[in-house]
Design a protein around this motif. Structure first.
Motif, PDB file in Angstrom:
ATOM      1  N   ASN A 149       2.594  -2.888   8.887  1.00 34.75           N
ATOM      2  CA  ASN A 149       2.361  -1.359   9.165  1.00 34.75           C
ATOM      3  C   ASN A 149       2.945  -0.737   7.717  1.00 34.75           C
ATOM      4  OD1 ASN A 149       1.369  -1.333  11.528  1.00 34.75           O
ATOM      5  ND2 ASN A 149       3.126  -1.546  12.445  1.00 34.75           N
ATOM      6  N   CYS A 150       4.118  -1.248   7.053  1.00 37.16           N
ATOM      7  CA  CYS A 150       4.770  -0.508   6.066  1.00 37.16           C
ATOM      8  C   CYS A 150       3.661  -0.775   4.804  1.00 37.16           C
ATOM      9  CB  CYS A 150       6.127  -1.366   5.618  1.00 37.16           C
ATOM     10  SG  CYS A 150       6.745  -0.826   4.120  1.00 37.16           S
ATOM     11  N   VAL A 151       3.206  -2.029   4.591  1.00 42.49           N
ATOM     12  CA  VAL A 151       2.374  -2.453   3.491  1.00 42.49           C
ATOM     13  C   VAL A 151       1.010  -1.569   3.552  1.00 42.49           C
ATOM     14  CG1 VAL A 151       1.216  -4.191   2.131  1.00 42.49           C
ATOM     15  CG2 VAL A 151       3.458  -4.569   3.005  1.00 42.49           C
ATOM     16  N   VAL A 152       0.386  -1.790   4.589  1.00 41.85           N
ATOM     17  CA  VAL A 152      -0.865  -1.089   4.835  1.00 41.85           C
ATOM     18  C   VAL A 152      -0.656   0.617   4.499  1.00 41.85           C
ATOM     19  CG1 VAL A 152      -2.628  -0.479   6.524  1.00 41.85           C
ATOM     20  CG2 VAL A 152      -1.882  -2.656   6.125  1.00 41.85           C
ATOM     21  N   SER A 153       0.376   1.186   5.025  1.00 39.66           N
ATOM     22  CA  SER A 153       0.524   2.684   5.030  1.00 39.66           C
ATOM     23  C   SER A 153       0.911   2.819   3.441  1.00 39.66           C
ATOM     24  CB  SER A 153       1.772   3.021   5.934  1.00 39.66           C
ATOM     25  OG  SER A 153       1.759   2.851   7.029  1.00 39.66           O
ATOM     26  N   LEU A 154       1.589   2.134   2.785  1.00 37.09           N
ATOM     27  CA  LEU A 154       1.959   2.134   1.260  1.00 37.09           C
ATOM     28  C   LEU A 154       0.607   2.218   0.579  1.00 37.09           C
ATOM     29  CD1 LEU A 154       5.174   0.502   0.715  1.00 37.09           C
ATOM     30  CD2 LEU A 154       4.802   2.924   0.960  1.00 37.09           C
ATOM     31  N   ILE A 155      -0.248   1.165   0.947  1.00 31.84           N
ATOM     32  CA  ILE A 155      -1.582   1.023   0.174  1.00 31.84           C
ATOM     33  C   ILE A 155      -2.240   2.081   0.501  1.00 31.84           C
ATOM     34  CG2 ILE A 155      -3.701  -0.299   0.119  1.00 31.84           C
ATOM     35  CD1 ILE A 155      -1.601  -1.537  -1.413  1.00 31.84           C
ATOM     36  N   HIS A 156      -2.213   2.575   1.668  1.00 26.34           N
ATOM     37  CA  HIS A 156      -3.245   3.757   2.278  1.00 26.34           C
ATOM     38  C   HIS A 156      -2.763   5.163   1.290  1.00 26.34           C
ATOM     39  CE1 HIS A 156      -5.502   6.509   4.734  1.00 26.34           C
ATOM     40  NE2 HIS A 156      -4.717   7.384   4.964  1.00 26.34           N
ATOM     41  N   HIS A 157      -1.557   5.312   0.921  1.00 22.39           N
ATOM     42  CA  HIS A 157      -1.092   6.373   0.516  1.00 22.39           C
ATOM     43  C   HIS A 157      -1.568   6.383  -1.098  1.00 22.39           C
ATOM     44  CE1 HIS A 157       1.452  10.138  -0.269  1.00 22.39           C
ATOM     45  NE2 HIS A 157       1.802   9.486  -1.234  1.00 22.39           N
ATOM     46  N   PHE A 158      -1.379   5.175  -1.624  1.00 18.59           N
ATOM     47  CA  PHE A 158      -1.795   4.984  -3.007  1.00 18.59           C
ATOM     48  C   PHE A 158      -3.269   5.361  -3.243  1.00 18.59           C
ATOM     49  CE2 PHE A 158      -3.900   2.485  -6.411  1.00 18.59           C
ATOM     50  CZ  PHE A 158      -3.018   2.770  -7.398  1.00 18.59           C
ATOM     51  N   PHE A 159      -4.107   4.895  -2.283  1.00 20.94           N
ATOM     52  CA  PHE A 159      -5.605   5.069  -2.361  1.00 20.94           C
ATOM     53  C   PHE A 159      -6.029   6.667  -2.044  1.00 20.94           C
ATOM     54  CE2 PHE A 159      -6.476   0.631  -1.410  1.00 20.94           C
ATOM     55  CZ  PHE A 159      -6.719   0.164  -2.692  1.00 20.94           C
ATOM     56  N   GLU A 160      -5.373   7.135  -1.611  1.00 26.09           N
ATOM     57  CA  GLU A 160      -5.486   8.454  -1.072  1.00 26.09           C
ATOM     58  C   GLU A 160      -4.918   9.763  -2.256  1.00 26.09           C
ATOM     59  OE1 GLU A 160      -7.403   9.826   1.521  1.00 26.09           O
ATOM     60  OE2 GLU A 160      -7.664   7.527   2.008  1.00 26.09           O
ATOM     61  N   HIS A 161      -4.072   9.226  -2.991  1.00 26.52           N
ATOM     62  CA  HIS A 161      -3.416  10.067  -3.830  1.00 26.52           C
ATOM     63  C   HIS A 161      -3.481   9.606  -5.301  1.00 26.52           C
ATOM     64  CE1 HIS A 161      -1.573  11.181   0.070  1.00 26.52           C
ATOM     65  NE2 HIS A 161      -1.553  12.505  -0.444  1.00 26.52           N
ATOM     66  N   PHE A 162      -3.641   8.305  -5.518  1.00 25.94           N
ATOM     67  CA  PHE A 162      -3.508   7.997  -7.017  1.00 25.94           C
ATOM     68  C   PHE A 162      -4.607   6.774  -7.532  1.00 25.94           C
ATOM     69  CE2 PHE A 162       0.930   8.335  -5.300  1.00 25.94           C
ATOM     70  CZ  PHE A 162       1.585   8.998  -6.491  1.00 25.94           C
ATOM     71  N   SER A 163      -5.780   6.830  -6.775  1.00 23.47           N
ATOM     72  CA  SER A 163      -6.803   6.076  -6.809  1.00 23.47           C
ATOM     73  C   SER A 163      -7.688   6.618  -8.084  1.00 23.47           C
ATOM     74  CB  SER A 163      -7.695   5.722  -5.751  1.00 23.47           C
ATOM     75  OG  SER A 163      -8.473   6.802  -5.603  1.00 23.47           O
ATOM     76  N   LEU A 164      -8.643   5.889  -8.419  1.00 17.95           N
ATOM     77  CA  LEU A 164      -9.629   6.034  -9.544  1.00 17.95           C
ATOM     78  C   LEU A 164     -10.733   6.522  -9.143  1.00 17.95           C
ATOM     79  CD1 LEU A 164      -8.697   3.867 -12.432  1.00 17.95           C
ATOM     80  CD2 LEU A 164      -7.782   5.955 -12.186  1.00 17.95           C
ATOM     81  N   GLY A 165     -10.997   6.772  -7.875  1.00 22.78           N
ATOM     82  CA  GLY A 165     -12.413   7.054  -7.094  1.00 22.78           C
ATOM     83  C   GLY A 165     -13.419   6.084  -7.244  1.00 22.78           C
ATOM     84  N   GLU A 166     -12.968   4.899  -7.387  1.00 19.31           N
ATOM     85  CA  GLU A 166     -13.952   3.657  -7.502  1.00 19.31           C
ATOM     86  C   GLU A 166     -14.830   3.494  -6.216  1.00 19.31           C
ATOM     87  OE1 GLU A 166     -10.259   2.549  -5.799  1.00 19.31           O
ATOM     88  OE2 GLU A 166     -10.644   3.241  -7.705  1.00 19.31           O
TER      89      GLU A 166
END
Length: 480
Positions: free
Chosen positions: A219-236
């Motif tokens: 839960n912790c890892v997936v939540s951090l990954i989800h936050h990264f893609f929603e706020h820091f991704s390059l839109g790939e």
């Protein structure tokens, strides 16, 4: 030796390191160069020299082994062979032990041990080369934005590569001139999770204070990954991930189900996730963590805000993201992904023995043992299930328990005087246990208890007679 031949020698070593070496700036003891390149433990200078001689063109003058070693040490000191202590692969250690013990055994036993060791090293080299090739292809995208940010899902049609991992937790307060009394105490803890984008050399580091820590599970890892893609991704549109081989954190069904959920909800068109071979998992996040730890060791850190400043100042590569400071201030929420996703997807079979998974929009996952193996297909989506864009229920952090709060107040508060109300506040202000609990004194033995009396002085009692001394038995003299 002519300058042209020396230049060819240097280029050969640099190209060999580009393919086989690992970048760990500030991560390895006794190596503090920021551009350090570490070769695997089996890549000795003699082995590289043999390849150098074999690759020489006809008529080219090659250096001798001693000159080769001297030029390498003088011109390329940042390229070195990894120390054996840094190679934590149990297969390598076991294989080396079998090879050493097979010296007095028949030739068949020696050949089998050497063959098994060679196959393992070839497999490790193949997977490492695959990782380098994926990173090289990601860097080939010319329309990358300069920095990470919320760019929108599938807003740019290209493939991007990310790596993620946990680092060893840090403690604060931390002082380079460490006070003696705090050496045996446990200061406030802070977890460190990083997601690295090698194409633009940037890493987002999540700082997880122990007051908002919900564990290192799925839960912790997936939540951090989800936050990264929603706020820091390059839109790939196409995503490629690399992680270490930890089944409790990264290599589990919840992670695969989440990536399938992203594909089916249109956040990505396809996702590939690969896992490095256990024991050979040093990669880009470790290098960024090394830069943080190098500055952290020589900086006075009194609070989470101080550690955030250390991360941001450690290098232009690193960016800090605070998960939260307490149950009332959670900036990166943790969701109950495991319970939410198991209602829609099946569990992945034999996931611990596989290193490569490909997910597409059909609900199928292609499982490969290695990057060059034949895939087997498994359908994850349960029949009759409709995928929703809604997020799971948020897991509220419980914060510090009263015992831990009391400990920080009594033991750590004197060392964080400017930030004492932030790092170690008074426990009883929030309805916790008293800051100085009264401990019952130990009762004396029954023989020492005073006898109550009716005298006007209630403290007076009958004096206790001392116990009689034991007499030692007399020694008998031996008969002559």
């Amino acid at each position: 030796m002519p300058y042209g031949d020396i230049k060819l020698l240097v280029e050969f070593i640099s190209n060999y390191a580009e393919v086989h070496a690992i970048s760990l700036p500030g991560r390895t003891p006794q190596h503090w160069n920021s551009n350090l390149r570490l070769l695997p433990t089996n890549c000795t200078k003699k082995k590289v020299y043999d390849l150098y001689v074999a690759s020489a063109s006809p008529g080219q003058k090659t250096a001798g082994l001693s000159l080769f070693r001297r030029l390498w040490k003088t011109l390329l000191p940042f390229i070195s062979t990894m120390r054996p202590a840094t190679d934590l692969c149990w297969t390598c250690q076991e294989g080396a032990s079998k090879v050493a013990k097979a010296s007095n055994h028949p030739e068949e036993t020696k050949s089998a041990a050497l063959k098994a060791m060679e196959e393992h090293l070839v497999r490790v080299t193949t997977e490492r080369s695959y990782l380098n090739e994926v990173i090289k292809r990601a860097k080939g995208n010319v329309d990358l934005p300069p920095t990470l940010g919320p760019n929108g899902n599938c807003s740019r049609d290209f493939m991007m590569h990310y790596s993620f991992d946990f680092a060893q937790q840090v403690h604060y307060p931390c002082d380079p001139l460490q006070p003696g009394p705090i050496f045996f105490k446990t200061p406030r803890k802070c977890g460190l999770f990083g997601v690295c984008c090698e194409a633009i050399s940037r890493q987002v580091n999540f700082l997880i204070d122990e007051a908002v820590n919900c564990g290192k599970g799925a839960n912790c890892v997936v939540s951090l990954i989800h936050h990264f893609f929603e706020h820091f991704s390059l839109g790939e549109t196409n995503l490629h991930l690399h992680a270490d081989n930890c089944s409790g954190q990264n290599k589990n069904s919840a992670m695969m189900q989440y990536l399938m959920w992203r594909v089916l909800t249109g956040r990505h068109k396809s996702i590939i996730i690969s896992f490095l071979i256990a024991g050979h998992t040093k990669f880009s996040p470790d290098g960024c963590f090394g830069l943080i730890k190098r500055l952290y060791r020589r900086t006075k850190v009194n609070s989470l805000a101080c550690f955030e400043k250390v991360v941001n100042e450690s290098s232009v590569v690193n960016t800090a993201q605070i998960v939260g400071t307490g149950p009332e201030d959670v900036r990166v929420p943790t969701y109950d992904w495991a319970s939410y996703l198991e209602q829609c997807f099946r569990k992945v079979k034999s996931i611990k023995s596989l290193l490569f998974q490909i997910l597409d929009c059909s609900g199928d996952i292609h499982l490969l043992e290695y990057s060059d193996s034949q895939p087997s297909v498994q359908h994850l989506l349960k029949p009759g299930v409709t995928i929703s864009n809604t997020l799971p229920q948020i897991i509220r952090p419980s914060g510090l328990n009263p015992v831990r709060k009391n400990y920080l107040y009594r033991e750590i508060r004197p060392f964080v005087e400017p930030f004492k109300d932030v790092v170690a506040p008074e426990p009883h202000t929030n309805g916790d246990v008293p800051s100085h609990p009264v401990r019952p004194a130990a009762l004396p033995p029954a023989s020492c208890m005073p006898v109550p009396s009716s005298s006007p002085n209630p403290g007076a009692g009958v004096p206790v007679q001392p116990a009689p001394k034991r007499k030692r038995p007399k020694k008998r003299r031996a008969d002559p």
